[in-house]
Motif scaffolding. Structure first.
Motif, mmCIF file in Angstrom:
data_model
loop_
_atom_site.group_PDB
_atom_site.id
_atom_site.type_symbol
_atom_site.label_atom_id
_atom_site.label_comp_id
_atom_site.label_asym_id
_atom_site.label_seq_id
_atom_site.Cartn_x
_atom_site.Cartn_y
_atom_site.Cartn_z
ATOM 1 N N ARG A 571 11.320 5.929 5.251
ATOM 2 C CA ARG A 571 10.381 4.921 4.758
ATOM 3 C C ARG A 571 10.312 5.005 3.235
ATOM 4 O O ARG A 571 9.920 6.030 2.678
ATOM 5 N N ASN A 578 5.603 -1.239 2.338
ATOM 6 C CA ASN A 578 6.199 -2.086 3.385
ATOM 7 C C ASN A 578 5.195 -2.999 4.097
ATOM 8 O O ASN A 578 5.565 -3.741 5.007
ATOM 9 N N ASP A 580 2.886 -2.323 6.226
ATOM 10 C CA ASP A 580 2.641 -1.953 7.625
ATOM 11 C C ASP A 580 1.142 -1.864 7.925
ATOM 12 O O ASP A 580 0.405 -1.116 7.277
#
Length: 613
Positions: A571, A578, A580
């Motif tokens: 990651r 990102n 998320d």
């Protein structure tokens, strides 16, 4: 379809049925049992889940505060050799052994023509560990001792085997395993206890000291000793059964011990001295101490100088028992954490509404799913191996894979239980650090799990032995590839690709270990063991998720993808860049077990739960 659990309905994780609240265990046992086995077992598992949650959970706290005590002298000053317990301990033992936890996997239970698989023993042990992981220790060793006698005794010790596997508590004897000596520790080959045959008494006599003896006053203890002129190291060790009572007077069962409980001096006992009980951090309900053998009567089990190999047979079960106990502790901590988070209000909201807490609970739940899936898949292989041995057949691939996975199950889940219990205390706040709240005890009990049955370093070296001696990589590779090939749902495609890449890297790592020198292999062993856990668990969860999708529920697909993302997917910027929001968006299905429509689990979508329908 289900809308999951509302944990705000509970005030704490007791007074409940642990079987009914643990859908992870229910799914795994339904998977590893045969259909007719699970149908027979489910009401019994539920009954013991209720006993564990309603009775043992309460009495275990009392026993923890009033643990066993060693009585060295009677009231007249005469020497005696007795461990004394509070009545609540016996009540818990009756419930545990009465569940059939040991008996039903060695003898066909009522209503069945064959014994249950060894997985049944581990499932019940898991439920017991929700409430008392300390009591799980003697229960596990009783099963281990019975397994050794079943496999290696020639019939001379049938009475002891019958007592170890009794369904009636009063006719039962408990087992133990005295291996550790002060000078040896994990180096079992350094054992100095000696065994000499006494022709006049027609028995063996042991002399020596054992340093860390759990369930110290068990009625049927297995111990390693070296016979005269035997070679040094593990090759010279023999296995002996050491009765608690004088064997000339017959098997000293729980019933016979109760009849003699008023005796001021322990006449009729075997010649062994309990020097002291250890003042332990946790697992208070099982007495652990130091034992001196001095011409102590014993019976040889199986062939002389075969003791280490026999011990390994027992250790496979003991290590899986350790893993099952770890999963049970994780399940209890997770339950206590969910209940607390659903009820504790801070700044106008229950704390399970805040993103950081949601992420913590989601990842604790995923860890619990992973540990339980890995442990009971290994238990399935162990059950297959034991069943084949009983039938005089071979289950070579199952044994080879089990030999690789068993030490890994123990080393990984033991550490996971400690970490989970530690954070579970934090979720409770200051109360978690206080003895009146159960997470305090669960952390103390969990802390021994990385130590019992071999430390993480010892287990990592055993993984190397499984690769070398059992050629375990081949059945491992087949098992992983078969599971990855079975996954066809598009929502799991990216996770399958990530696991496949790591699987190839793992096989390359195994090839490197096979060609490098021993020092480098040992240096890499622990990292390799954890790598195996991550890749195997990912493939297992993905295959199970595929089956669940076909049955109409996409929840486990979310669990599998989260596990792969955390353990096997690099990651960038540690995932911060990102976008998320998985833990916030998928809290209800992961933590509360809400059903997820499989059509809504594709990449980039927000799965719809039953509550949203």
């Amino acid at each position: 379809m289900t809308d999951g659990y509302d944990y705000s309905e509970y005030d704490r994780g007791r007074g409940v049925n642990y079987w009914q609240l643990d859908r992870t265990l229910r799914r795994e046992l339904a998977r590893v049992y045969e259909d007719n086995e699970f149908e027979w077992a489910e009401p019994r598992l539920s009954g013991f889940g209720a006993a564990s949650g309603h009775v043992i959970a309460d009495t275990a706290d009392y026993v923890d505060n009033h643990g066993p005590e060693l009585r060295t002298h009677d009231r007249y000053g005469s020497l005696c050799n007795r461990v004394e317990y509070v009545t609540e301990q016996f009540e818990n033992e009756r419930l545990a052994y009465g569940s059939g936890v040991v008996a039903d996997v060695f003898r066909a239970p009522p209503g069945r023509s064959d014994p249950m698989p060894m997985s049944h023993n581990l499932g019940l042990l898991y439920l017991l560990s929700y409430s008392d992981p300390g009591l799980a220790c003697p229960v596990a060793m009783t099963g281990g001792a019975a397994l050794v006698l079943e496999r290696f005794d020639d019939g001379e010790l049938d009475e002891y085997f019958a007592a170890l596997t009794s369904r009636e508590y009063d006719e039962l004897i408990e087992g133990a395993m005295f291996l550790t000596e002060e000078q040896g520790g994990s180096d079992v080959g350094a054992t100095e206890t000696t065994a000499t045959y006494d022709d006049r008494a027609d028995c063996w006599r042991l002399t020596g000291e054992k340093w860390f003896c759990s369930n110290i006053d068990a009625e049927g203890t297995l111990a390693l000793a070296r016979t005269e002129d035997a070679p040094e190291g593990t090759a010279g060790l023999s296995m002996f059964l050491v009765p608690h009572g004088d064997p000339d007077e017959g098997v000293l069962t729980k019933e016979r011990r109760a009849e003699r409980s008023d005796a001021t001096v322990d006449d009729g006992l075997n010649d062994q001295r309990y020097r002291r009980l250890k003042d332990k951090l946790g697992t208070i309900s099982v007495p652990t101490g130091e034992v001196e053998f001095e011409d102590t009567k014993a019976y040889l089990v199986g062939e002389a100088e075969n003791g280490f190999k026999q011990m390994v047979q027992m250790l496979n079960l003991e290590r899986l028992s350790n893993a099952a106990a770890a999963c049970g502790i994780m399940g209890r901590v997770l339950l206590e954490s969910k209940v607390k988070a659903a009820n504790r209000e801070a700044f106008g909201e229950t704390i399970d509404q805040y993103p950081l807490m949601r992420e913590d609970l989601v990842d604790m739940a995923v860890d619990h799913e992973a540990a339980t899936a890995f442990t009971f898949e290994t238990a399935r292989l162990f059950s297959e191996h034991v069943a084949a041995e009983r039938a005089g057949e071979s289950a070579d691939d199952a044994y080879r894979l089990m030999r690789l996975l068993t030490p890994i199950a123990k080393l990984r889940t033991g550490r996971m239980a400690v970490d989970t219990a530690s954070y579970g205390m934090e979720i409770q706040g200051g109360n978690g650090y206080v003895n009146e709240f159960v997470t305090h005890r669960l952390l103390r009990d969990a802390q021994v799990l990385p130590i019992w049955e071999g430390t993480e370093n010892i287990l990592s070296l055993d993984v190397l032995r499984a690769l070398d001696r059992e050629d375990a990589l081949d059945p491992f590779a087949v098992a992983v590839q078969e599971r990855l090939d079975s996954v066809t749902h598009p929502a799991l495609a990216e996770a399958v690709e990530a696991v496949t890449d790591e699987f190839h890297d793992l096989t390359a790592a195994a090839a490197t270990l096979a060609t490098e020198d021993a020092e480098y292999a040992e240096l890499s062993a622990k990292r390799f063991a954890h790598y195996v856990f991550d890749v195997f668990t990912a493939s297992l969860l993905l295959a199970e998720a595929q089956n669940e999708i076909e049955s109409g529920d996409g929840r486990l697909a979310l669990v599998a993808r989260r596990f792969v993302d955390r353990k096997l997917t690099p990651r960038e910027a540690r995932g911060i860049t990102n976008g998320d929001r998985f833990a916030v968006e998928q809290f209800e299905p992961i933590v509360r077990f809400e059903t997820v429509d499989p059509t809504d689990i594709g990449p980039g979508t927000e799965p719809q739960t039953a509550a949203d329908d």
